[in-house]
Design a protein around this motif. Sequence first.
Motif: not given
Length: 273
Positions: A117-123
């Motif tokens: 959840m603390n990763h950058p949003v992608t997709g």
Amino acid sequence: MKTTGLLFLLLYCTRVYSQEQSFIKIPGGTYEIGLKGSVENPLRRVTVNAFSIAATELTNAEFERFVLATGYQTEAERFKDALVFEPGLEEFRWLDDSTAYWRYPNGIARGGITRKMNHPVTGISFTDALAYCKWAEVRLPTLEEWEIAARAGSPTKYFKGVTAENISRYANIWLGHDHLQADSTDGFMYTAPVASFKPNPLGLYDVFGNVFEFCSGSLPRDKGRRVAHARGGSWWCSKHACNFFNAVDIGSVNPHASFSNLGFRIVKDAGGM
């Protein structure tokens, strides 16, 4: 930019905080961007108003708040056409995966974001990024603003301290020779938690890696077409393929396309802080 200009920039760069995001204030003024000899991004001076840019890329947690509040469905969910990656693919080859969207950025078979959840949003697509910005009352950086913030006063294609040899200290990029074999040399094969690597002199993290970042604006090569632009390189980019992890190169994609190495960083106008 002259030394006095850099000192001015550093002195006026202060952090202000919202609930989850840290912002870096960039003073208005005239800045030198581009690079001598570059066709797409020639050396020139530009004048911008003051703005505040997020210290990190937008995370999965922040995008989830938007989805829960609005019920928004991304374009990948509606069109089922996200492009994903897995080791073993030839250079520049991606897979079209109908199960992929921001909760499963490389497809359901390759795992979700429950622990990311603390990763950058992608997709997500450029259109999805604009929808988030409208809801959050923020905006994407312009091509010029992104470069001013990423360079942090440096006259070169990297910010001060970065070289082609040491860039892996500052950026989550692909360190393998090709994409046929999985590479987790730096601890991450796909995205990394934001701010896992060293920041630039202004305190911005991940400008040269982790995910490409959507920006607003157009280029002469667009020839009037609606094209989305992204900057800064990504976890997929290597020295041997798409070495866009710098402050000069500018990528282009269809504004409705969704990739697992594309995200965004938000900006607020100075008057809105």
